[in-house]
Scaffold this motif. Sequence first.
Motif, mmCIF file in Angstrom:
data_model
loop_
_atom_site.group_PDB
_atom_site.id
_atom_site.type_symbol
_atom_site.label_atom_id
_atom_site.label_comp_id
_atom_site.label_asym_id
_atom_site.label_seq_id
_atom_site.Cartn_x
_atom_site.Cartn_y
_atom_site.Cartn_z
ATOM 1 N N ARG A 159 0.806 -1.220 0.000
ATOM 2 C CA ARG A 159 0.000 0.000 0.000
ATOM 3 C C ARG A 159 0.838 1.269 0.000
ATOM 4 O O ARG A 159 0.366 2.325 -0.383
ATOM 5 N N GLY A 160 2.070 1.154 0.496
ATOM 6 C CA GLY A 160 2.902 2.351 0.551
ATOM 7 C C GLY A 160 2.881 3.039 1.894
ATOM 8 O O GLY A 160 3.556 4.050 2.091
ATOM 9 N N HIS A 161 2.101 2.506 2.846
ATOM 10 C CA HIS A 161 2.048 3.137 4.169
ATOM 11 C C HIS A 161 1.992 2.081 5.278
ATOM 12 O O HIS A 161 1.290 2.257 6.273
ATOM 13 N N LYS A 162 2.735 0.985 5.091
ATOM 14 C CA LYS A 162 2.808 -0.039 6.142
ATOM 15 C C LYS A 162 4.268 -0.366 6.406
ATOM 16 O O LYS A 162 4.850 -1.241 5.775
ATOM 17 N N PRO A 163 4.899 0.358 7.336
ATOM 18 C CA PRO A 163 6.338 0.164 7.544
ATOM 19 C C PRO A 163 6.706 -1.124 8.266
ATOM 20 O O PRO A 163 7.826 -1.597 8.128
ATOM 21 N N ALA A 164 5.792 -1.702 9.042
ATOM 22 C CA ALA A 164 6.143 -2.858 9.876
ATOM 23 C C ALA A 164 5.320 -4.076 9.478
ATOM 24 O O ALA A 164 4.098 -3.995 9.346
ATOM 25 N N VAL A 165 5.992 -5.201 9.283
ATOM 26 C CA VAL A 165 5.329 -6.444 8.896
ATOM 27 C C VAL A 165 5.734 -7.525 9.880
ATOM 28 O O VAL A 165 6.913 -7.687 10.190
ATOM 29 N N GLY A 166 4.748 -8.278 10.355
ATOM 30 C CA GLY A 166 5.017 -9.288 11.368
ATOM 31 C C GLY A 166 5.268 -10.666 10.780
ATOM 32 O O GLY A 166 5.439 -10.850 9.571
ATOM 33 N N LYS A 167 5.259 -11.658 11.662
ATOM 34 C CA LYS A 167 5.509 -13.047 11.297
ATOM 35 C C LYS A 167 4.302 -13.616 10.560
ATOM 36 O O LYS A 167 3.159 -13.371 10.932
ATOM 37 N N ALA A 168 4.557 -14.359 9.469
ATOM 38 C CA ALA A 168 3.496 -14.990 8.677
ATOM 39 C C ALA A 168 2.396 -13.999 8.316
ATOM 40 O O ALA A 168 1.227 -14.213 8.627
ATOM 41 N N PRO A 169 2.732 -12.874 7.687
ATOM 42 C CA PRO A 169 1.716 -11.856 7.408
ATOM 43 C C PRO A 169 0.747 -12.303 6.309
ATOM 44 O O PRO A 169 1.093 -13.066 5.416
ATOM 45 N N MET A 170 -0.468 -11.790 6.394
ATOM 46 C CA MET A 170 -1.426 -11.975 5.306
ATOM 47 C C MET A 170 -1.388 -10.718 4.453
ATOM 48 O O MET A 170 -1.400 -9.598 4.965
ATOM 49 N N ARG A 171 -1.358 -10.904 3.130
ATOM 50 C CA ARG A 171 -1.320 -9.750 2.245
ATOM 51 C C ARG A 171 -2.596 -8.921 2.380
ATOM 52 O O ARG A 171 -3.685 -9.459 2.544
ATOM 53 N N GLU A 172 -2.408 -7.617 2.276
ATOM 54 C CA GLU A 172 -3.533 -6.704 2.433
ATOM 55 C C GLU A 172 -4.640 -6.981 1.427
ATOM 56 O O GLU A 172 -5.828 -6.860 1.749
ATOM 57 N N THR A 173 -4.264 -7.334 0.200
ATOM 58 C CA THR A 173 -5.266 -7.602 -0.827
ATOM 59 C C THR A 173 -6.138 -8.794 -0.443
ATOM 60 O O THR A 173 -7.368 -8.764 -0.605
ATOM 61 N N LEU A 174 -5.527 -9.851 0.077
ATOM 62 C CA LEU A 174 -6.275 -11.026 0.487
ATOM 63 C C LEU A 174 -7.126 -10.725 1.720
ATOM 64 O O LEU A 174 -8.283 -11.168 1.819
ATOM 65 N N ALA A 175 -6.577 -9.965 2.653
ATOM 66 C CA ALA A 175 -7.347 -9.588 3.843
ATOM 67 C C ALA A 175 -8.587 -8.797 3.454
ATOM 68 O O ALA A 175 -9.676 -9.002 4.012
ATOM 69 N N ALA A 176 -8.442 -7.887 2.488
ATOM 70 C CA ALA A 176 -9.586 -7.083 2.053
ATOM 71 C C ALA A 176 -10.677 -7.963 1.446
ATOM 72 O O ALA A 176 -11.873 -7.750 1.686
ATOM 73 N N LEU A 177 -10.284 -8.958 0.661
ATOM 74 C CA LEU A 177 -11.273 -9.849 0.053
ATOM 75 C C LEU A 177 -11.939 -10.735 1.105
ATOM 76 O O LEU A 177 -13.144 -10.995 1.036
ATOM 77 N N PHE A 178 -11.184 -11.200 2.090
ATOM 78 C CA PHE A 178 -11.785 -12.004 3.151
ATOM 79 C C PHE A 178 -12.769 -11.163 3.979
ATOM 80 O O PHE A 178 -13.822 -11.668 4.398
ATOM 81 N N LEU A 179 -12.433 -9.914 4.238
ATOM 82 C CA LEU A 179 -13.371 -9.037 4.949
ATOM 83 C C LEU A 179 -14.681 -8.918 4.178
ATOM 84 O O LEU A 179 -15.774 -9.020 4.743
ATOM 85 N N ARG A 180 -14.575 -8.720 2.878
ATOM 86 C CA ARG A 180 -15.780 -8.611 2.046
ATOM 87 C C ARG A 180 -16.526 -9.937 2.020
ATOM 88 O O ARG A 180 -17.763 -9.954 2.099
ATOM 89 N N GLN A 181 -15.807 -11.044 1.916
ATOM 90 C CA GLN A 181 -16.458 -12.353 1.902
ATOM 91 C C GLN A 181 -17.208 -12.595 3.210
ATOM 92 O O GLN A 181 -18.255 -13.259 3.226
#
Length: 371
Positions: A159-181
Amino acid sequence: MSAAFEIFLQGAPGLEEILAEEARDSGFTHAEPVPGGAVLKGQWTTVWRANLKLRGANAVLARIGGFPAVHLAQLDKRARGFAWGEVLRADVPLRVEVVASKKSKIYHAGAAQERIERALSEDFGATIDPGAQLTLKTRIQRDYVQFSVDTSGEGLHKRGHKPAVGKAPMRETLAALFLRQAGYRGDEPVLDPMCGSGTFVLEAAEIAAGLWPGRDRAFAFEHLATFKPELYAKIRAEAPAPATDLPDFHGSDRNAGAVEMAGRNADAAGLAGAIRFHHRALSDIARPEGKPGLVIINPPYGARIGDRRQLFALYARIGEVLRERFSGWRAAIITSDGGLARASGLPFLPTTPPVDHGGLKVTLYHTAPLP
């Protein structure tokens, strides 16, 4: 700029209908699901808007043309005569990727790639660089050579505004689709009690605020011959002011470092005031005051993080906490293991086919409002 062409929204296989639905709701009214994503017709301004606005697309590909070819010499000749300059710039390095179908007489992807690269460099003057941001994707199927330009560059999950990523992250695009689902549309609270770096609650808050996910990043289309900076600036100026009357968003994690990362990510996204993050174990979460919403969790699966045998107790505890404290809320769990999901004892609705996530197949298990 006015001629319409096909645009392919690359998404997660298994969630094509969800991506097409998001595209239609975002103003791309004729988007239709196809294997691996969704398609629509549009102009270059449509491409720019899709990159800026869509949360579930991994990349936006512009179909720039093609031709039939049944042998390599024909491919070479027609590639040299292709109107590359209508889309590409000779001064911008690019890389070429080829997928060749066995249903075509040209089936050797490496040989086809060599011919296309040679045509681009010798006749068009382009620099071929395997590490270039700009990618020309070529699909040869049923003796037809189809060229597409990846107009996004880096994957749209960045996205351009997420400086910190944790262990086993889920991609933002997939998270957005799961939220909609799971039925989330931006008008209800969201809580993630195992939030990691905050992906789910950040995406949910951005949806509620009406923020464009691509607002803080650059795209490969800015280096195409079709790019018009003044017109693009006007399109960016169409972004609505962020909504301020937002539902409540809560994230917690037993890992203090993860909570600190999530807070930094919320700051970078301009959402620090909209999300409450807490250093808290699952057993200590409390139901927020106010109307019910969605609890969404991406717990360990056992395939990479944690021992599967020990995880049955965790999933059982998840179900126990949600049933005891979250009556009226919907619950959603993403996991690669149906046995673990069932260990929660939650009344899941019928599931859809699994989705690729980091080499695993994961499924969204979600409920209606809990009794």
